[in-house]
Design a protein around this motif. Structure first.
Motif, short mmCIF file in Angstrom:
data_model
loop_
_atom_site.label_atom_id
_atom_site.label_comp_id
_atom_site.label_asym_id
_atom_site.label_seq_id
_atom_site.Cartn_x
_atom_site.Cartn_y
_atom_site.Cartn_z
N ALA A 122 -4.26 -1.64 -3.62
CA ALA A 122 -2.95 -3.20 -2.75
C ALA A 122 -3.58 -4.58 -3.58
O ALA A 122 -2.91 -5.21 -3.59
CB ALA A 122 -1.99 -3.48 -1.46
N ARG A 123 -5.22 -4.46 -2.51
CA ARG A 123 -5.58 -6.07 -2.58
C ARG A 123 -5.92 -6.51 -4.60
O ARG A 123 -6.80 -7.10 -4.84
CB ARG A 123 -6.94 -5.54 -2.21
CG ARG A 123 -8.28 -5.00 -2.85
CD ARG A 123 -9.28 -5.09 -2.01
NE ARG A 123 -10.26 -4.05 -2.28
CZ ARG A 123 -10.08 -2.49 -1.79
NH1 ARG A 123 -9.63 -2.15 -0.95
NH2 ARG A 123 -11.37 -1.65 -1.88
N ASP A 124 -5.98 -5.29 -5.13
CA ASP A 124 -6.05 -5.08 -6.88
C ASP A 124 -5.13 -6.00 -7.75
O ASP A 124 -5.44 -6.80 -8.25
CB ASP A 124 -7.02 -4.01 -6.74
CG ASP A 124 -8.34 -3.30 -7.22
OD1 ASP A 124 -9.03 -4.30 -6.72
OD2 ASP A 124 -8.50 -2.11 -7.05
N ILE A 125 -3.98 -5.53 -7.31
CA ILE A 125 -2.86 -6.16 -7.47
C ILE A 125 -2.29 -7.28 -6.95
O ILE A 125 -2.08 -8.03 -8.31
CB ILE A 125 -1.54 -5.42 -7.15
CG1 ILE A 125 -1.97 -3.38 -7.92
CG2 ILE A 125 -0.15 -5.78 -7.88
CD1 ILE A 125 -0.78 -2.93 -7.19
N LEU A 126 -2.56 -7.87 -5.95
CA LEU A 126 -2.63 -8.80 -5.21
C LEU A 126 -3.80 -10.19 -5.88
O LEU A 126 -3.36 -11.07 -6.40
CB LEU A 126 -2.56 -8.90 -3.84
CG LEU A 126 -2.86 -10.58 -3.07
CD1 LEU A 126 -1.46 -10.55 -3.59
CD2 LEU A 126 -2.70 -10.03 -1.74
N ARG A 127 -4.98 -9.73 -6.23
CA ARG A 127 -5.96 -10.54 -7.27
C ARG A 127 -5.42 -10.68 -8.71
O ARG A 127 -5.46 -11.74 -8.98
CB ARG A 127 -7.18 -9.97 -7.27
CG ARG A 127 -8.49 -10.07 -7.76
CD ARG A 127 -9.43 -9.60 -8.23
NE ARG A 127 -9.79 -9.90 -8.93
CZ ARG A 127 -10.62 -9.61 -10.08
NH1 ARG A 127 -9.52 -9.23 -10.25
NH2 ARG A 127 -11.37 -9.92 -10.46
N ASN A 128 -4.51 -9.23 -9.24
CA ASN A 128 -4.18 -9.62 -10.19
C ASN A 128 -3.25 -10.65 -10.45
O ASN A 128 -3.35 -11.64 -11.33
CB ASN A 128 -4.22 -8.59 -11.40
CG ASN A 128 -5.12 -7.87 -11.25
OD1 ASN A 128 -6.21 -8.09 -11.78
ND2 ASN A 128 -4.88 -6.22 -11.72
N GLY A 129 -1.99 -10.88 -9.31
CA GLY A 129 -1.14 -11.27 -9.50
C GLY A 129 -2.15 -13.27 -9.40
O GLY A 129 -0.93 -13.99 -10.09
N ASP A 130 -2.53 -13.35 -8.57
CA ASP A 130 -3.04 -14.63 -8.38
C ASP A 130 -4.07 -14.73 -9.66
O ASP A 130 -4.04 -16.40 -10.12
CB ASP A 130 -4.52 -14.45 -6.96
CG ASP A 130 -3.84 -14.30 -5.74
OD1 ASP A 130 -3.25 -14.58 -5.75
OD2 ASP A 130 -4.87 -13.99 -4.98
N LEU A 131 -4.35 -14.24 -10.48
CA LEU A 131 -4.97 -15.16 -11.41
C LEU A 131 -4.12 -15.03 -12.60
O LEU A 131 -4.33 -15.99 -13.07
CB LEU A 131 -6.17 -13.08 -12.08
CG LEU A 131 -7.46 -13.42 -11.20
CD1 LEU A 131 -7.90 -12.08 -12.55
CD2 LEU A 131 -8.03 -14.11 -12.08
N ALA A 132 -2.91 -14.17 -12.71
CA ALA A 132 -1.59 -14.77 -14.08
C ALA A 132 -0.58 -16.01 -13.11
O ALA A 132 -0.82 -16.99 -13.65
CB ALA A 132 -1.06 -13.59 -13.10
N THR B 162 0.55 -1.44 -0.20
CA THR B 162 0.03 -0.26 0.17
C THR B 162 1.02 1.71 0.03
O THR B 162 0.43 2.17 -1.13
CB THR B 162 -1.24 -0.24 1.21
OG1 THR B 162 -1.93 -0.98 1.16
CG2 THR B 162 -1.89 0.99 1.28
N GLY B 163 2.15 1.23 0.57
CA GLY B 163 2.52 2.54 1.25
C GLY B 163 3.52 3.10 -0.31
O GLY B 163 3.67 3.73 -0.70
N ALA B 164 3.85 1.26 -0.66
CA ALA B 164 4.86 1.77 -2.63
C ALA B 164 3.74 2.47 -3.43
O ALA B 164 4.43 3.43 -3.25
CB ALA B 164 5.62 0.06 -2.44
#
Length: 540
Positions: free
Chosen positions: A253-263, A139-141
């Motif tokens: 942050a949760r959207d980026i992590l979700r997209n990583g999980d999809l990939a 989130t901070g990044a």
């Protein structure tokens, strides 16, 4: 506020994992920092940011306090420290441990006393950050005013469960530690590696100025983690699947992590041991997967499943002795759905138990009409053993179909034996007492097939098609060894995937007793079996 109050009764896992922990920390009026073993700051609450004049996550505690000198090299084991000056503010401090989970710095500044709580946020096994602190850092990044982007790499180890269950949790833990070391070594200073649980890891990559930067790291991770491990005399080969998502237009942050999980899901679906970068179309794939799951739930009720049968040929007299039941899904819109497209999904959502029960009952009913002595082989999922209803289902299917138990052959893979082996072996023995034959499928592809042959007297072992398709010296040696082993143990040996006359000749030469494959007979609908048995076979 007494700094010890919120933490005194908390364990380390409660401090990090409780759902309300972050809110508690944010509401405290004194600074709280979470450090990993090297002293890198992986979390800071608002009070800490205000105290130190801005974002501090990613810094080392020594960046804030240059004289930070813990008695131990590991911050988590520190018992005392000395602080010198930072800028024009004089710091003097006493470190007070709160159990093994936190430390309190009583700071005496020129502006008055202050207290700072240090909470080591470590995964106990690997020493990596855990989920909450990783999400805080992410989130901070993404909130920084910086021209560079970040990338998230979601990792899932391939074949780890098999290693863990066959070689033991001790070896599994050692393997996770080694994986953590390799991941850390693959990343640059400032990148964050975290363990989310089990064999799931995640990497936050900073300074990603173009997609190629993220892909290079993903490729490096696949290469390093996939190299051979030698642990306590065991040579272990695993792999890793990686899903990559970049910051792009996403600000949560949760959207980026979700997209990583999809990939990551796509990487595993593509065959594992590789990486995939998130693309917009993956949302559509997830939607289609959910639609298929809904359709799969309807398929049993709407009678969309059917069985086809592949002949099993006895090489001693070139006679068909039975058939293996193979599941087919005839969807009203999708048409014939290949098993590879839905079996794994049925395993994931547990539907395979109900589907497997239908397969057993249907196969027994249809086989009862075949010539006397013809066997029917049925694959059984590991989840059917876990459901503890397999023995009852088999007994019921035999009774209602009037099929003799000797004509039913249950095929299991090594995966069925990995979890709760004793219980599975008891079920297999009970099935044998009924008269049912038991076959080990895909022999040679697991870690401990030989040990299972010692624990249970299988009627047959089936050599995986990969050893049949390959004509190299190693495959021939394996064929010869397995055939010799089966002969010495009094077991039948079936070679799967025979498609050419050359392969059949090679199988005969290696003393296999039975074959299956397109050369000797393709899967067929039940109504075609009579005509198939009546016509001459091209291989004869």
């Amino acid at each position: 506020m007494n700094v010890a109050t919120p933490f005194t009764t908390m364990t380390t896992s409660q401090t990090v994992d409780a759902p309300s922990t972050e809110r508690i920390l944010e509401n405290l009026s004194h600074p709280v920092l979470a450090l990993n073993a090297e002293g890198n700051i992986v979390y800071a609450n608002s009070a800490a940011e205000a105290s130190f004049g801005g974002w501090v996550i990613g810094l080392n505690i020594r960046d804030l306090f240059p004289g930070f000198a813990p008695a131990s090299a590991n911050v988590a084991e520190a018992s005392s420290l000395v602080l010198v000056t930072k800028k024009d503010v004089a710091y003097d401090a006493t470190l007070t441990p709160l159990g093994s989970a936190q430390f309190v710095l009583d700071l005496r500044l020129s502006t008055g006393p202050q207290q700072l709580t240090i909470v080591p946020d470590l995964d106990d096994l690997t020493g990596l950050a855990k989920r909450n602190m990783f999400m805080s850092h992410l989130t901070g990044a993404i909130n920084r005013d910086d021209s560079a982007s970040v990338a998230v790499h979601c990792l899932d180890l391939d074949r780890f469960k098999m290693v863990n269950d066959t070689l033991g949790h001790g070896i599994g833990d050692l393997l996770l530690k080694k994986v953590a070391e390799r991941l850390t070594g693959a990343c640059r200073k400032g990148d964050i590696v975290a363990r989310l649980g089990g064999d799931e890891f995640v990497v936050l990559q900073h300074e990603v100025r173009e997609p190629a930067d993220a892909e290079k790291l993903a490729a490096r991770i696949v290469d390093l983690v996939g190299r051979t491990y030698v642990l306590n005399g065991h040579t272990i080969n695993i792999g890793v699947s990686v899903g990559v998502a970049m910051q792009g237009d996403f600000t949560q942050a949760r959207d980026i992590l979700r997209n990583g999980d999809l990939a990551l899901y796509e990487a595993k679906r593509a065959g594992r041991g590789r990486y995939r970068v998130f693309e917009a179309g993956m949302d559509d794939l997830l939607h289609k997967r959910r639609e298929m799951e809904i359709d799969l739930r309807r398929a049993l009720a709407l009678k969309q499943f059917e069985l086809h049968y592949q002949p099993i040929l006895d090489l001693s007299n070139d006679t068909v002795i039975g058939f293996e039941a193979l599941l087919r899904w005839k969807h009203p819109v999708r048409g014939n759905v290949p098993p590879l497209d839905f079996i794994a999904l049925a395993e994931e959502n547990g539907l395979i138990v109900k589907i497997g029960e239908w397969v057993l009952r249907t196969a027994c009913l249809e086989a009862a009409s075949w010539s006397d002595g013809m066997i029917v082989a049925v694959n059984v999922s590991p989840l059917q053993f876990k459901a503890d209803t397999l023995l009852e289902t088999v007994a019921s299917a035999l009774e209602k179909s009037s099929l003799s138990a000797e004509r039913l052959e249950i095929e299991i893979t090594e995966g069925a034996l990995l979890d709760d082996t004793d219980n599975v072996l008891q079920t297999l023995k009970a099935l044998r007492e009924l008269g049912v034959k038991i076959s080990m499928d895909d022999f040679g592809t697991g870690y401990s097939s030989l040990s299972y042959l010692q624990k249970f007297p299988f009627s047959k072992i089936k050599i995986d098609r990969t050893f049949v398709a390959s004509a190299n010296a190693d495959s021939e040696a394996i064929l010869r060894a397995v055939a010799g082993l089966g002969t010495s143990l009094g077991m039948a040996i079936t070679a799967e995937g025979v498609e050419t006359a050359e392969q059949l000749a090679r199988i005969r030469g290696e003393r296999c007793t039975h074959v299956q494959g397109y050369l000797t007979g393709r899967p067929m609908a039940p109504e075609m079996i009579s005509s198939f048995l009546a016509r001459p076979k091209p291989h004869q």
